[in-house]
Scaffold this motif. Structure first.
Motif, PDB file in Angstrom:
ATOM      1  N   GLY A 215      -6.053   9.641  -1.915  1.00 11.79           N
ATOM      2  CA  GLY A 215      -5.709   8.777  -0.787  1.00 11.79           C
ATOM      3  C   GLY A 215      -6.661   8.858   0.394  1.00 11.79           C
ATOM      4  N   ILE A 216      -6.367   8.040   1.391  1.00  9.58           N
ATOM      5  CA  ILE A 216      -7.166   7.954   2.616  1.00  9.58           C
ATOM      6  C   ILE A 216      -6.360   8.576   3.767  1.00  9.58           C
ATOM      7  CG2 ILE A 216      -8.330   6.371   4.211  1.00  9.58           C
ATOM      8  CD1 ILE A 216      -8.165   4.223   1.959  1.00  9.58           C
ATOM      9  N   PRO A 217      -6.813   9.722   4.307  1.00 10.55           N
ATOM     10  CA  PRO A 217      -6.084  10.327   5.429  1.00 10.55           C
ATOM     11  C   PRO A 217      -6.432   9.671   6.769  1.00 10.55           C
ATOM     12  CG  PRO A 217      -7.819  11.814   4.649  1.00 10.55           C
ATOM     13  CD  PRO A 217      -7.954  10.537   3.869  1.00 10.55           C
ATOM     14  N   VAL A 218      -5.396   9.384   7.549  1.00  2.00           N
ATOM     15  CA  VAL A 218      -5.550   8.663   8.818  1.00  2.00           C
ATOM     16  C   VAL A 218      -4.717   9.365   9.894  1.00  2.00           C
ATOM     17  CG1 VAL A 218      -4.987   6.469   9.983  1.00  2.00           C
ATOM     18  CG2 VAL A 218      -5.934   6.429   7.662  1.00  2.00           C
ATOM     19  N   LEU A 219      -5.307   9.575  11.050  1.00  2.00           N
ATOM     20  CA  LEU A 219      -4.532  10.162  12.144  1.00  2.00           C
ATOM     21  C   LEU A 219      -3.583   9.109  12.718  1.00  2.00           C
ATOM     22  CD1 LEU A 219      -3.892  12.466  14.161  1.00  2.00           C
ATOM     23  CD2 LEU A 219      -5.697  11.509  15.625  1.00  2.00           C
TER      24      LEU A 219
ATOM     25  N   ILE B  66       0.863  -1.175   0.000  1.00  2.00           N
ATOM     26  CA  ILE B  66       0.000   0.000   0.000  1.00  2.00           C
ATOM     27  C   ILE B  66       0.905   1.232   0.000  1.00  2.00           C
ATOM     28  CG2 ILE B  66      -1.747   1.281   1.325  1.00  2.00           C
ATOM     29  CD1 ILE B  66      -2.595  -1.469   2.526  1.00  2.00           C
ATOM     30  N   PRO B  67       0.859   2.034  -1.080  1.00  2.00           N
ATOM     31  CA  PRO B  67       1.699   3.234  -1.098  1.00  2.00           C
ATOM     32  C   PRO B  67       1.198   4.247  -0.081  1.00  2.00           C
ATOM     33  CG  PRO B  67       0.289   3.183  -3.046  1.00  2.00           C
ATOM     34  CD  PRO B  67       0.030   1.913  -2.289  1.00  2.00           C
ATOM     35  N   GLY B  68       2.106   4.754   0.734  1.00  2.00           N
ATOM     36  CA  GLY B  68       1.666   5.664   1.792  1.00  2.00           C
ATOM     37  C   GLY B  68       2.653   6.782   2.049  1.00  2.00           C
ATOM     38  N   ILE B  69       2.299   7.596   3.036  1.00  2.00           N
ATOM     39  CA  ILE B  69       3.138   8.724   3.450  1.00  2.00           C
ATOM     40  C   ILE B  69       2.779   9.051   4.893  1.00  2.00           C
ATOM     41  CG2 ILE B  69       1.479  10.520   2.730  1.00  2.00           C
ATOM     42  CD1 ILE B  69       4.018  12.082   1.681  1.00  2.00           C
ATOM     43  N   GLU B  70       3.686   9.696   5.613  1.00  3.16           N
ATOM     44  CA  GLU B  70       3.368  10.220   6.946  1.00  3.16           C
ATOM     45  C   GLU B  70       3.776  11.680   6.986  1.00  3.16           C
ATOM     46  OE1 GLU B  70       5.398   8.424  10.335  1.00  3.16           O
ATOM     47  OE2 GLU B  70       3.974   9.332  11.738  1.00  3.16           O
ATOM     48  N   PHE B  71       2.788  12.558   7.064  1.00  6.50           N
ATOM     49  CA  PHE B  71       3.060  13.993   7.175  1.00  6.50           C
ATOM     50  C   PHE B  71       3.231  14.364   8.648  1.00  6.50           C
ATOM     51  CE2 PHE B  71       0.782  14.204   3.076  1.00  6.50           C
ATOM     52  CZ  PHE B  71       1.564  15.126   2.390  1.00  6.50           C
TER      53      PHE B  71
ATOM     54  N   ILE C  84      -0.067  12.802  10.216  1.00 10.35           N
ATOM     55  CA  ILE C  84      -1.182  12.328   9.401  1.00 10.35           C
ATOM     56  C   ILE C  84      -0.655  11.340   8.358  1.00 10.35           C
ATOM     57  CG2 ILE C  84      -3.096  12.989   7.870  1.00 10.35           C
ATOM     58  CD1 ILE C  84      -3.433  14.354  10.538  1.00 10.35           C
ATOM     59  N   LEU C  85      -1.179  10.129   8.411  1.00 17.30           N
ATOM     60  CA  LEU C  85      -0.809   9.112   7.420  1.00 17.30           C
ATOM     61  C   LEU C  85      -1.731   9.241   6.217  1.00 17.30           C
ATOM     62  CD1 LEU C  85      -0.640   6.265  10.047  1.00 17.30           C
ATOM     63  CD2 LEU C  85       1.337   6.969   8.679  1.00 17.30           C
ATOM     64  N   GLY C  86      -1.191   8.939   5.042  1.00 13.76           N
ATOM     65  CA  GLY C  86      -2.012   8.914   3.829  1.00 13.76           C
ATOM     66  C   GLY C  86      -1.788   7.588   3.132  1.00 13.76           C
ATOM     67  N   TYR C  87      -2.896   6.891   2.813  1.00 14.80           N
ATOM     68  CA  TYR C  87      -2.770   5.592   2.142  1.00 14.80           C
ATOM     69  C   TYR C  87      -3.341   5.663   0.741  1.00 14.80           C
ATOM     70  CZ  TYR C  87      -1.756   3.762   6.762  1.00 14.80           C
ATOM     71  OH  TYR C  87      -1.188   3.532   7.983  1.00 14.80           O
ATOM     72  N   ASN C  88      -2.671   4.956  -0.153  1.00 13.59           N
ATOM     73  CA  ASN C  88      -3.160   4.865  -1.536  1.00 13.59           C
ATOM     74  C   ASN C  88      -3.160   6.166  -2.282  1.00 13.59           C
ATOM     75  OD1 ASN C  88      -3.785   2.253  -2.499  1.00 13.59           O
ATOM     76  ND2 ASN C  88      -5.116   2.104  -0.704  1.00 13.59           N
ATOM     77  N   ILE C  89      -2.151   6.993  -1.998  1.00 15.55           N
ATOM     78  CA  ILE C  89      -2.042   8.252  -2.714  1.00 15.55           C
ATOM     79  C   ILE C  89      -1.463   7.995  -4.103  1.00 15.55           C
ATOM     80  CG2 ILE C  89      -1.839  10.092  -0.995  1.00 15.55           C
ATOM     81  CD1 ILE C  89       1.021   9.097  -0.663  1.00 15.55           C
ATOM     82  N   ASP C  90      -1.837   8.864  -5.032  1.00 18.95           N
ATOM     83  CA  ASP C  90      -1.203   8.850  -6.346  1.00 18.95           C
ATOM     84  C   ASP C  90       0.161   9.518  -6.173  1.00 18.95           C
ATOM     85  OD1 ASP C  90      -0.258   9.406  -8.852  1.00 18.95           O
ATOM     86  OD2 ASP C  90      -1.982  10.599  -9.491  1.00 18.95           O
ATOM     87  N   ILE C  91       1.231   8.731  -6.310  1.00 23.36           N
ATOM     88  CA  ILE C  91       2.574   9.262  -6.010  1.00 23.36           C
ATOM     89  C   ILE C  91       3.061  10.264  -7.050  1.00 23.36           C
ATOM     90  CG2 ILE C  91       3.327   7.308  -4.589  1.00 23.36           C
ATOM     91  CD1 ILE C  91       4.859   6.305  -7.106  1.00 23.36           C
ATOM     92  N   TYR C  92       2.293  10.438  -8.122  1.00 23.09           N
ATOM     93  CA  TYR C  92       2.682  11.432  -9.136  1.00 23.09           C
ATOM     94  C   TYR C  92       1.735  12.636  -9.162  1.00 23.09           C
ATOM     95  CZ  TYR C  92       5.861   7.793 -10.606  1.00 23.09           C
ATOM     96  OH  TYR C  92       6.857   6.853 -10.612  1.00 23.09           O
TER      97      TYR C  92
END
Ligand code: AMP
Ligand code: MN
Ligand code: MN
Ligand code: MN
Length: 276
Positions: free
Chosen positions: A186-190, A61-66, A77-85
């Motif tokens: 994407g899906i934002p998650v705390l 699952i492509p993600g990020i943590e802001f 804030i975590l983000g899941y399934n973001i379009d990385i481009y």
């Protein structure tokens, strides 16, 4: 089967390259794995662009943590399934990365002024090509120099919030993080609500358009897990969880697979890869 939706690679402050992390995840038999580097998606694009994006054996699952801005509390804030481009997101990530570079120099200057012999170059060599240079890397260099036994001790004495070599870095506001993740599909998650240290603020964030909350986290005891699970139900949020694995020997959990969640939670965040 078990899954992990919160991990870091060398593209931020983790010790394993994305492909090494995936190999480790396969080895311990994880079903779903999310890579959630701090303020960068370059670990994911690295996999994608080098033909290393897993298509078998594990569901990535492509993600990020802001790291979001808040005057007094730590809000990630975590983000899941973001379009990385997604261009608007990449632009903002670029702003954050640049600000991290300036702040990195400022911290090194402060440390030098305090008498700690540490250079930008030695930190960068340890940082292993990271796109999101952080205090974690500086802590690692201070440990290597022998000033501290652990990175945590370096935070407590020097680079933690309010300590002599602390420098704030540019962060997006909470609502901008949430909106940017959504605009990138994407899906934002705390993340780790316990580390926000204020449940009233956590409740407010739950009403800011977030779609999930990280209920399962190594620092949540049974009581906290129950509390945040109830909060998720009350606000109609998805339930997430992960180890926050960094691969740092002195930081728990030490091994991938030591802290996992049930697949029934993780599968809600997975979308099959559209184009390969
Ligand atoms: P930064 O993003 O530059 O503000 O640095 C924060 C990073 O340092 C986080 O991503 C954590 O992984 C790490 N960190 C924060 N506090 C500690 C601590 N007490 N011990 C070890 N690592 C820490
Ligand atoms: Mn980190
Ligand atoms: Mn975090
Ligand atoms: Mn994390």
């Amino acid at each position: 089967m078990a899954s992990d939706l919160h991990t870091h690679t060398t593209y931020s402050d983790g010790r394993l390259a994305p492909e090494e992390l995936i190999a480790a995840a396969k080895k311990v038999g994880l079903s779903y794995l999310a890579i959630t580097d701090h303020d960068t998606v370059e670990g994911i694009s690295h996999l994608y662009e080098n033909g290393l994006y897993p298509t078998r054996g594990i569901r990535l699952i492509p993600g990020i943590e802001f790291s979001a801005h808040h005057p007094s509390n730590e809000v990630h804030i975590l983000g899941y399934n973001i379009d990385i481009y997604h261009a608007p997101m990449l632009e903002r990530l670029n702003d954050i990365t640049e600000a991290r570079w300036t702040r990195f120099s400022e911290i090194i200057e402060k440390l030098n002024a305090l008498g700690y012999e540490i250079s930008e170059t030695e930190v960068l060599l340890l940082a292993d090509g990271s796109k999101s240079i952080s205090r974690s890397h500086i802590g690692r260099a201070l440990v290597k120099r022998g000033y501290f036994d652990t990175i945590g001790a370096a935070f407590d004495a020097l680079i933690g919030y309010g300590k002599p070599a602390y420098v704030e870095h540019y962060r997006l506001e909470i609502d901008e993080c949430i909106n940017l993740i959504k605009s990138a599909g994407g899906i934002p998650v705390l993340a780790h609500p316990i580390l926000v240290e204020d449940d009233a603020l956590v409740e407010r964030i739950c009403r800011m358009g977030i779609e999930g909350i990280e209920v399962f986290y190594p620092k949540h005891d049974a009581e906290a897990t129950k509390r945040y699970l109830a909060m998720a139900e009350r606000h109609g949020l998805l339930v997430s969880g992960g180890s926050d694995f960094h691969g740092i020997p002195t930081r728990l959990p030490q091994n991938l697979g030591d802290f996992t969640i049930e697949d029934k939670w993780a599968e809600k965040f997975y979308r099959p890869v559209q184009k390969l």
